[in-house]
Design a protein around this motif. Sequence first.
Motif, mmCIF file in Angstrom:
data_model
loop_
_atom_site.group_PDB
_atom_site.id
_atom_site.type_symbol
_atom_site.label_atom_id
_atom_site.label_comp_id
_atom_site.label_asym_id
_atom_site.label_seq_id
_atom_site.Cartn_x
_atom_site.Cartn_y
_atom_site.Cartn_z
ATOM 1 N N GLN A 109 -10.009 2.705 10.229
ATOM 2 C CA GLN A 109 -10.380 1.310 10.009
ATOM 3 C C GLN A 109 -10.868 0.629 11.291
ATOM 4 O O GLN A 109 -11.938 0.007 11.284
ATOM 5 N N SER A 162 -14.752 3.039 -6.427
ATOM 6 C CA SER A 162 -13.344 3.142 -6.804
ATOM 7 C C SER A 162 -13.117 4.125 -7.943
ATOM 8 O O SER A 162 -12.056 4.746 -8.018
ATOM 9 N N HIS A 172 -3.712 -8.094 -1.895
ATOM 10 C CA HIS A 172 -5.006 -8.000 -1.213
ATOM 11 C C HIS A 172 -5.847 -9.282 -1.234
ATOM 12 O O HIS A 172 -6.302 -9.728 -0.175
ATOM 13 N N GLN A 220 -10.259 6.304 -6.573
ATOM 14 C CA GLN A 220 -8.979 6.249 -7.267
ATOM 15 C C GLN A 220 -8.814 7.394 -8.257
ATOM 16 O O GLN A 220 -7.695 7.859 -8.491
ATOM 17 N N VAL A 269 -12.829 -2.903 -7.170
ATOM 18 C CA VAL A 269 -11.952 -1.831 -6.694
ATOM 19 C C VAL A 269 -10.897 -1.468 -7.739
ATOM 20 O O VAL A 269 -10.715 -0.298 -8.093
ATOM 21 N N THR A 270 -10.197 -2.474 -8.260
ATOM 22 C CA THR A 270 -9.137 -2.192 -9.228
ATOM 23 C C THR A 270 -9.716 -1.803 -10.583
ATOM 24 O O THR A 270 -9.167 -0.930 -11.260
ATOM 25 N N TYR A 330 -20.634 1.088 5.659
ATOM 26 C CA TYR A 330 -20.008 1.246 4.340
ATOM 27 C C TYR A 330 -20.692 2.363 3.557
ATOM 28 O O TYR A 330 -20.023 3.186 2.911
ATOM 29 N N PHE A 369 -12.218 -0.101 2.825
ATOM 30 C CA PHE A 369 -11.855 -1.265 2.022
ATOM 31 C C PHE A 369 -12.075 -2.576 2.764
ATOM 32 O O PHE A 369 -12.641 -3.519 2.208
ATOM 33 N N ASP A 420 0.819 -1.208 0.000
ATOM 34 C CA ASP A 420 0.000 0.000 0.000
ATOM 35 C C ASP A 420 0.857 1.263 0.000
ATOM 36 O O ASP A 420 0.463 2.289 -0.551
ATOM 37 N N ALA A 430 -18.331 -1.636 -5.533
ATOM 38 C CA ALA A 430 -16.900 -1.368 -5.356
ATOM 39 C C ALA A 430 -16.332 -0.626 -6.556
ATOM 40 O O ALA A 430 -15.491 0.267 -6.413
ATOM 41 N N GLY A 482 -7.784 -3.908 4.928
ATOM 42 C CA GLY A 482 -7.927 -3.063 3.747
ATOM 43 C C GLY A 482 -6.698 -2.251 3.475
ATOM 44 O O GLY A 482 -5.868 -2.054 4.314
ATOM 45 N N TRP A 537 -12.304 -7.189 -5.411
ATOM 46 C CA TRP A 537 -11.138 -6.299 -5.385
ATOM 47 C C TRP A 537 -10.582 -6.070 -6.795
ATOM 48 O O TRP A 537 -10.373 -4.938 -7.208
#
Length: 396
Positions: free
Chosen positions: A264, A223, A115, A227, A342-343, A280, A314, A17, A219, A396, A338
């Motif tokens: 977190q 993201s 992850h 991001q 997320v990605t 969330y 996360f 990270d 997600a 996360g 993820w």
Amino acid sequence: MKARILTLTSLSHFINDGNSWFLPVAFTFLITYLDISKFLIGILSGAFFFGISALASPLVSRVADKFTNYSRIMGIGILLWGIGLILFGYSIQLHFLPLTFISVAIAGFASAFYHPIGAAVLSITYKGNAGIALGINGSMGSLGRAIYPTLTLSLFAILNKDMTLDALIIGIISIIAALPSLFLKITITKEEDPKTPSPSTTTNTRSTLFVVILLTIIALLRSVFGQGISQFLPTLLVENYGYTYNVNLGEAITIALAAAVVGQPILGFLSDRVGRRLIYAISTFGAAIMLLLFLKIPNIALLSLFGFFNFSAFPLMLSIVGDFVPRNSASFANSLVWGLGVTGGGVIGPIIVGAISQVSNLVFASEIVTVMAFLAGALTALVPKPPKKSKVPLFG
């Protein structure tokens, strides 16, 4: 054995990270010092970093599920991070943009490892019964994200603005950190699937698939926002809010990211009390609202609150996945949420922000992508109540 697993996963989480936040700071260098366009940076960050990671994540996790030595695969990911960052530094020295793209692609591939694999290792090892240990792991990832912007820009100042040597040092740190995972064999005993699924199991599988798809969409939307903002946050501060490319910029980003170190555990505690779906959604709406306020009132406290909400959720998402998916399938399910969620959102977000900011400005582009966060928060209401309740694994 548990202590060794926690140590290795926490170290890998810190490095993985932390490295992920070296890149946005380095991208601002490319924009500020090498006059690379923001649209090209959006492509570099989105397609070549997050795009490669999204494609690789399910594959890496599928391969990992066939072996018991997860730690070695995790170590390969950290090793590749080091190689990618060293090549990135040399691409700057050579002024060779194709090598920059190759190095970022290697880093993207490397980021696909930790992850889903780390989440599966912790889930299998602790089975949801060690919240403090898992909280340590999650906070180590947050700590890495928080430290690396200031570390990167401190080295940049000490090394007389030599980004090549800066990237070399960060890369070597990754290679050294990979060695314990590569050479210490830690095997994980996974739960066995029943060989003949019952009709009720088939029905549950279908409903679980629906939830995983819905969570992947949520997600992804979040993201795109998170991001898209993160990859251009250093540039936003430099171009629009009077920061210069020095240690003060790193400290501002560190303040924003450090909020997740305590965020977190706090959100994890609240999720156990009032429900992780609700927390969330609150964190998603909170991140969008705090960013909009910061864009109008550029106060560092608002930026810190944005970091608190945006970078603390996360583990909540992956914990929701864990409520619906058997532990022996955790790695693949996590890779979908993820890797594709997320990605995958990380592929789209920087490209959108880079494209809009190239023809307008980063403030307007940031305002546009907040729409995605509001959509993600609203869709969380469609997630059904989980069939079981376990402690939130904070990784996360």
